[in-house]
Design a protein around this motif. Structure first.
Motif: not given
Length: 92
Positions: A11, A14-15
């Protein structure tokens, strides 16, 4: 319930990718729109007119924002290595 470390790392990756890719992509979008409007108004349909400004803008954006992008990626890599060591223990 705690979050899976792998899912958290994915996560965050991806950010980070989104934050690093957004400025160059937005700059390309803006210059592409300006060039398209200019070509529509002047009726000049030259391929190099669409390509060269995008190339120059991308070079400028990467020169200006590149060092900050590298620092962000290095910080994320260091965080990942620290988490790996914390999860698995220090190598012997």
């Amino acid at each position: 319930m705690t979050e899976d470390p792998t899912a958290a790392a994915v996560r965050e990756a991806l950010w980070l990718a989104l934050h690093l890719a957004a400025p160059p992509l937005l700059a390309m979008l803006a210059i592409g729109l300006v060039v398209s409007v200019l070509q529509a108004v002047t009726q000049i349909q030259e391929a190099s007119l669409a390509f060269l400004p995008k190339l120059l803008v991308m070079a400028v954006v990467l020169l200006v924002l590149g060092p900050g992008m590298i620092v962000a990626m290095q910080g994320y890599a260091a965080l990942l290595f620290d988490r790996i060591v914390a999860l698995g223990g220090a190598p012997r």
